[in-house]
Scaffold this active site. Structure first.
Site, PDB file in Angstrom:
ATOM      1  CG  ASP A  30      55.433  43.157  63.718  1.00  0.00           C
ATOM      2  OD1 ASP A  30      56.534  43.687  63.949  1.00  0.00           O
ATOM      3  OD2 ASP A  30      54.776  42.525  64.574  1.00  0.00           O
TER       4      ASP A  30
ATOM      5  NE  ARG B 210      50.382  40.248  64.367  1.00  0.00           N
ATOM      6  CZ  ARG B 210      51.372  39.689  63.685  1.00  0.00           C
ATOM      7  NH1 ARG B 210      52.429  40.412  63.338  1.00  0.00           N
ATOM      8  NH2 ARG B 210      51.309  38.424  63.361  1.00  0.00           N
TER       9      ARG B 210
ATOM     10  NE  ARG C  22      61.833  47.620  65.133  1.00  0.00           N
ATOM     11  CZ  ARG C  22      62.851  46.755  65.141  1.00  0.00           C
ATOM     12  NH1 ARG C  22      62.621  45.446  65.193  1.00  0.00           N
ATOM     13  NH2 ARG C  22      64.095  47.170  65.115  1.00  0.00           N
TER      14      ARG C  22
END
Lengths: 257, 257
Positions: free
Chosen positions: A51, A194, A49
């Site tokens: 974000d 991140r 996945r």
């Protein structure tokens, strides 16, 4: 028969790769187009996945079908999807080749631009404060010597371990002063890149020392790491698979952006 | 006192550079920000207009004021304008230096991408049909031998002559197959670059010969030239001035994109 799709997307207008109850995802847009073209409900399994707002210069997904695929499949998928999603290739793989589980690495880049750039507003994080890049690279080098990255994982997660093997982690400085963080690993935890970038920026600004960065890794506590850097700078730029996956691929690899 | 601003913009969401009665322009956004910061109505004169959707990697504009400019002017302008407009520099010039009339050349690039590219959807024209690039370059070379380009000008225009001195005109092919048309001249007529590109694409597709292209130039008739290429591929990437204009500039030139 199982097929791999190779694709790319600008994540700005999507709630990430993964189908969501409230918000449009890249997976949903592609599954709808594919199901329309094949005239049967077709599910995609992505390599992982991404974000909300995160981009992909190269992403893979697999699907299963017993139908003969039309020659025009790629062109039809590109015609039916908006301009911010592109499908580059579709090729058959072995039945147990899996977009997520067969992947050997994920490679991300995080783009920092050092002044306002009208052409990359959603593709880079504008960060104008002074940064000590050699110090950020000293800290980044510590990532190669550790395996548990719980300090950089979102707390709500259902993984069994926090172990990742990072084999690439460095900041590249471009002639115009812009910076790219390169990081590659066998797997990443949720929000990990991140959080790493946000913490490395604190090192670059002198708010944390390189030793602090090491002790944050050792702490295995998300509260110790820095704020997550914004999504717009992050791109999945490559996913690795064993060569055997590509045996029946007919085109060359797409150029990562 | 007269000042030059150096700026850039992504034109996608603007009705071009020039103030318009119905639609937001880059000039209007910048004039409003500048007038707010200086607390007096301040008009900008640009080096030239760009059409709706056309970008600028480098554009200049001048304004006059008797006020002492705040040191934070550039930062304030960038803070008050959206992410698709950037101001790079502001420097004093001589009272008769004029953003439009003192300019010695304008340099445009037209970007063609040869497959769907999610990251450049509004920054390049997607054109997937085969093209004979050497032939397009043969035709482009004819532009350097002519001076009257009425065939490539919009019909509704108030110019006195259709004369332009083109000193650069060629197609560059990138390793990934994408193409950039480079064209530089002392002046351009309205719609001229997009009409040139559209007609050169007809040459590249074999719908026109190089000789046809020459006779279209000679005809001085807009109906003879090809369709205008779409705005999204076009960018003003440089404006030239005599060195004397930059005498009081303190920073280096911005990097054209």
């Amino acid at each position: 028969m199982r097929y791999f799709l190779e694709l790319a997307y600008r994540g700005t207008h999507y709630h990430g790769w993964q189908r969501q109850p409230n918000g449009i995802s890249v997976q949903e847009v592609l599954e709808n187009a594919l199901s329309t073209i094949l005239r049967e409900p077709t599910a995609l399994v992505g390599s992982g996945r991404t974000d909300t707002g995160v981009h992909a210069g190269q992403q893979f997904a697999h699907f299963d079908t017993d139908l003969t695929l039309p020659d025009t499949l790629i062109r039809s998928l590109n015609g039916m999807t908006p301009s911010d999603i592109a499908v580059y290739d579709c090729f058959p793989v072995a039945p147990d080749d899996h977009a997520r589980f067969t992947a050997t690495y994920r490679y991300y880049q995080y783009q920092l631009c050092r002044r306002k750039d009208p052409f990359r507003a959603d593709l880079a994080y504008q960060f104008v404060f002074p940064l000590d890049v050699p110090r950020m690279n000293e800290a980044a080098a510590l990532l190669l010597k550790h395996t548990d990255f719980e300090s950089f994982s979102k707390v709500k997660t259902d993984v069994k371990t926090f172990n990742c093997r990072i084999d690439v982690a460095y900041w590249e400085q471009h002639p115009n002063g812009d910076l790219t963080f390169h990081v590659r690993a066998d797997r990443f935890l949720r929000g990990m890149v991140r959080a790493l970038v946000g913490t490395l920026l604190a090192v670059g600004q002198g708010r944390l020392s390189v030793a602090d960065f090491g002790s944050i890794i050792d702490a295995r506590d998300r509260k110790r790491a820095g704020r997550a850097a914004p999504a717009e700078g992050l791109s999945l730029v490559g996913v690795g698979y064993p060569d055997s996956v590509f045996t029946q691929r007919t085109t060359g690899p797409a150029q990562a952006f």
